[in-house]
Design a protein around this motif. Structure first.
Motif, PDB file in Angstrom:
ATOM      1  N   VAL A  83       0.878  -1.172   0.000  1.00  0.00           N
ATOM      2  CA  VAL A  83       0.000   0.000   0.000  1.00  0.00           C
ATOM      3  C   VAL A  83       0.911   1.216   0.000  1.00  0.00           C
ATOM      4  O   VAL A  83       1.710   1.400   0.928  1.00  0.00           O
ATOM      5  N   VAL A  84       0.813   2.023  -1.034  1.00  0.00           N
ATOM      6  CA  VAL A  84       1.698   3.180  -1.196  1.00  0.00           C
ATOM      7  C   VAL A  84       0.857   4.451  -1.150  1.00  0.00           C
ATOM      8  O   VAL A  84      -0.227   4.512  -1.746  1.00  0.00           O
ATOM      9  N   ARG A  85       1.373   5.453  -0.452  1.00  0.00           N
ATOM     10  CA  ARG A  85       0.640   6.721  -0.415  1.00  0.00           C
ATOM     11  C   ARG A  85       1.618   7.891  -0.387  1.00  0.00           C
ATOM     12  O   ARG A  85       2.783   7.752   0.004  1.00  0.00           O
TER      13      ARG A  85
ATOM     14  N   GLN B 293       5.098   3.346   2.417  1.00  0.00           N
ATOM     15  CA  GLN B 293       4.498   2.068   2.069  1.00  0.00           C
ATOM     16  C   GLN B 293       4.383   1.224   3.329  1.00  0.00           C
ATOM     17  O   GLN B 293       5.093   1.430   4.322  1.00  0.00           O
ATOM     18  N   THR B 294       3.493   0.260   3.283  1.00  0.00           N
ATOM     19  CA  THR B 294       3.265  -0.612   4.432  1.00  0.00           C
ATOM     20  C   THR B 294       4.373  -1.663   4.534  1.00  0.00           C
ATOM     21  O   THR B 294       5.115  -1.913   3.587  1.00  0.00           O
TER      22      THR B 294
ATOM     23  N   ARG C 287      -0.292  -2.706  -6.670  1.00  0.00           N
ATOM     24  CA  ARG C 287      -0.404  -2.278  -5.281  1.00  0.00           C
ATOM     25  C   ARG C 287      -1.865  -2.411  -4.873  1.00  0.00           C
ATOM     26  O   ARG C 287      -2.749  -2.597  -5.714  1.00  0.00           O
ATOM     27  N   ARG C 288      -2.086  -2.351  -3.570  1.00  0.00           N
ATOM     28  CA  ARG C 288      -3.466  -2.333  -3.082  1.00  0.00           C
ATOM     29  C   ARG C 288      -3.945  -0.884  -3.100  1.00  0.00           C
ATOM     30  O   ARG C 288      -3.365  -0.025  -2.428  1.00  0.00           O
ATOM     31  N   LEU C 289      -4.984  -0.628  -3.869  1.00  0.00           N
ATOM     32  CA  LEU C 289      -5.489   0.725  -4.010  1.00  0.00           C
ATOM     33  C   LEU C 289      -6.093   1.225  -2.702  1.00  0.00           C
ATOM     34  O   LEU C 289      -6.662   0.461  -1.922  1.00  0.00           O
ATOM     35  N   MET C 290      -5.978   2.526  -2.489  1.00  0.00           N
ATOM     36  CA  MET C 290      -6.640   3.165  -1.363  1.00  0.00           C
ATOM     37  C   MET C 290      -8.147   3.200  -1.640  1.00  0.00           C
ATOM     38  O   MET C 290      -8.583   3.106  -2.791  1.00  0.00           O
TER      39      MET C 290
END
Length: 694
Positions: A461-463, A485-486, A539-542
């Protein structure tokens, strides 16, 4: 365990060809054939460890089969001989000695054959029995789930998994097979058609498959056969055929044209086509199967306008990946992801950059539909058994190949695949073999890349944690971007777009830890920063990037179902629909209770649905579906983050009409039906991660 013939199941209803490879173990077998599959059949048959010489006579009307098989074994190993229990055995001998009675194992008869010094060994079996009745009333999932040998005047299908012929368990084998049928019927198995004849007395055809393979699937029907010869890039003749029922005979020329185009495409991209023919075979049931040298598709499936531009090319390509190079299933099935990337995704790239981006969006949205713990590492994927494994084994794997091509460049990527094909043709190959080919072509150590994407479940998970504009110096504007990222951290190449009043600059930032601050220089004043604007990173989307789709409730094993009809036939129809959507018996909760705290499927008539939504203070039906069609389905993201999928029908008949079509629209946020026909569909708008600068 039985080694199967590369039978693959296609999910053609979504407009994209997804396929399923049955699970079997190949880790103890090494193949050494590296020449063309059908280049020297007699030599291959003489040197194969196991070879079948089979003759079968089938009467589709009487649903009877009689067979004789001579199995030549060139190994002193202990052997296990198997045959379906439904068949009677008239004669079973090894080197002239009776095998005696068989033991039972589920649906199979089993003989143990001790090891011996004498080779080759000769096993002879004569068998016969009754086939199941062909049931053309089954729907697509029911057809794909059956492994019974079935026959009728409209068609015969003997899947390898049914044990319709005696086989040596755990061994790849070459074969020659003679098919005898009544006049008016024609049959086919994977392999090369050596000879055929037809008279008033009946039809006869002889096939051979001289390279080691996992098993044999047989198809027959009242076919009209069209044949076309093309030349491979190396000048080898390739026979293209359609085995079509008379009612779709007019489709044959277009299908032959398309097969020729796909063979030419993949020969130029990968290397020479490995077989001497490819056939498209029609089925009276809504089937979608792929095998070496052919694909077996339902009559109604073949009529669908998108099949020639999607599923057909996917199946042609599988004659390179999966049927030309065999996956090492014990260490993960790479062939489904690579074929999805080089077929389904490649066709979208040829269409437009926007179409390719939309497919990547679909992959990421599908993955976001999985709840934590639903997926598994790619190294454990063998076949698609439900929606979650499809999302990982096909979509995630395909996007990994997309990212690898971005990393290495298209020329290096293609060169690696061409080398992989030359070196591994008709061998069992693993992800590690693929990695070595890409490393040799690129000169790079790719161990981290492959390890993180294959051995870890889930996705990062990237933000954008922060972005700030720094006072310009020397005419340049400086920008700091903080990415997070997580855990566990991946080594990622994160695309970031910087939008100015004049243009958009794309930067690739190397994120290798949980948090890092990057400094960028841009020519004009930056207005906003966008994370991965073209969806190039798996990636896992927000939540805002992944609005809810129907699949979230369909694949989540924790999801519950609220059936608003209280009793009678309507209640039964709603429960049947819920089971079809979720591929399991639904977990039912009362509609009078408070709204569940887990993903929920709600099914009812329009007034029932509107009353339930109002009672629980949930959003009313969206304007886009209100008052349209005979039935609607849509998703809602509740304020607490729980996904709700609602199915609403005008009357009982409209609800029943959804049973077959609705399960095929999992990627949509809403669908509107007129009877059983979808007349509108769509996904709620996605919102990329954007940080506006002040």
């Amino acid at each position: 365990m039985k080694l199967m013939a590369g039978l693959r199941i296609l999910n053609i209803w979504s407009g994209i060809a997804y396929i399923l490879v049955p699970i079997f173990t190949l880790t103890s077998i090494t193949l050494t054939t590296s020449t063309s599959a059908f280049a020297a059949s007699s030599e291959a048959a003489d040197t194969a460890e196991v070879h079948y010489d089979i003759t079968v006579r089938i009467d589709p009307v009487a649903r009877s089969i009689e067979g004789r098989s001579v199995i030549t074994v060139n190994t002193p190993d202990e052997l296990t001989l198997m045959l379906g229990r439904r068949f009677g055995v008239m004669h079973a001998r090894v080197d002239g000695t009776s095998l005696g009675p068989a033991a039972s194992m589920g649906k199979m008869r089993v003989w143990g054959i001790s090891g011996g010094q004498k080779i080759p060994r000769r096993i002879e079996v004569r068998w016969g029995g009754e086939l199941s009745a062909l049931d053309i009333s089954l729907d697509h999932p029911q057809t794909l789930g059956r492994d019974e040998p079935a026959s009728g005047e409209a068609g015969t299908f003997l899947p390898d998994s049914s044990g319709w012929y005696p086989y040596i368990a755990g061994k790849l084998a070459s074969y020659r097979l003679n098919i005898e049928l009544p006049a008016g019927q024609r049959g086919i198995v994977p392999g090369r058609l050596i000879e055929e004849s037809e008279s008033n007395e009946g039809y006869h055809a002889r096939f051979e498959f001289p390279s080691p393979t996992g098993g044999i699937d047989l198809m027959a029907g009242p076919y009209t056969v069209e044949t076309r010869t093309m030349r491979s890039a190396g000048g080898k003749p390739i026979q293209l055929r359609t085995y079509f029922h008379p009612q779709i005979g007019d489709l044959a020329p277009a299908y032959l044209d398309s097969v020729k185009e796909y063979v030419e495409l993949y020969e130029s991209w990968i290397g020479a086509y490995p077989f001497s023919e490819f056939s498209v075979v029609s089925s009276p049931t809504p089937t979608g199967f792929g095998m070496p040298t052919l694909t077996y598709l339902g009559i109604d499936v073949l009529r669908l306008p998108f099949i020639r531009s999607t599923s057909l090319g996917h199946e042609v390509l599988h004659n390179w990946w999966g049927n030309g190079v065999y996956p090492d299933y014990g260490r993960g099935n790479w062939s489904e992801g690579l074929t999805t990337f080089m077929a389904d995704y490649a066709y979208k790239e040829r269409e437009s950059p926007e179409a390719a981006r939309e497919m990547r969006r679909g992959w990421l949205r599908d993955f976001a539909a999985l709840s934590p713990g639903q997926d598994a590492p790619l190294s454990t994927f063998t076949s698609r058994t439900h929606g979650a494994t499809q999302i990982v084994g096909y979509n995630k794997a395909a996007m990994i190949f997309f990212m690898l091509r971005d990393l290495l460049g298209r020329e290096t990527f293609d060169r690696a695949l061409q080398t992989f094909w030359r070196e591994q043709r008709f061998r069992i190959a693993s992800w590690a073999d693929l990695q070595r080919s890409f490393e040799a072509a690129s000169g790079q150590d790719l161990s981290v890349f492959f390890d993180q994407w294959l051995s870890q479940a889930g996705a990062p998970v990237v933000r954008i944690a922060d972005a700030a504009h720094v006072k310009p110096e020397s005419g340049q504007h400086r920008l700091t971007v903080t990415l997070e990222q997580t855990d566990p951290p991946y080594r990622l190449r994160v695309p970031v777009a910087v939008r100015t009043g004049e243009s958009e600059e794309l930067h690739t930032l190397d994120l290798e830890s949980g948090r890092r601050v990057f400094t960028l220089d841009v020519a004009a004043r930056p207005l906003e920063v966008v994370l991965d604007p073209n969806l190039q990173l798996f990636r896992r989307l927000m939540p805002d990037e992944a609005p809810p789709i129907l699949r979230q409730v369909m694949v989540d094993k924790a999801a519950v179902t609220v059936l608003l009809p209280e009793s009678g036939d309507l209640r039964e129809a709603a429960e049947t629909l819920a089971a079809k959507l979720q591929h399991r018996a639904p977990k039912l909760v009362s509609g009078t209770d408070s709204a569940p705290s887990v993903p929920t499927l709600v099914i009812g008539l329009q007034e029932q649905v509107d009353t339930w939504l109002s009672h629980h203070r949930l959003p009313a039906r969206p304007e886009v579906v209100r008052g349209k069609g005979s039935a609607q389905a849509w998703t809602v993201m509740r304020p607490d983050g729980v996904t709700l999928a609602v199915v609403s029908a005008r009357d009982p008949a409209s609800l029943v009409a959804l049973t077959r079509p609705l399960p095929h629209y999992g990627r949509q946020s809403y669908v509107i039906f007129d009877g059983a026909k979808a007349i509108a569909r769509g996904a709620w708008t996605t919102r990329p991660q954007v940080v506006k600068l002040h």
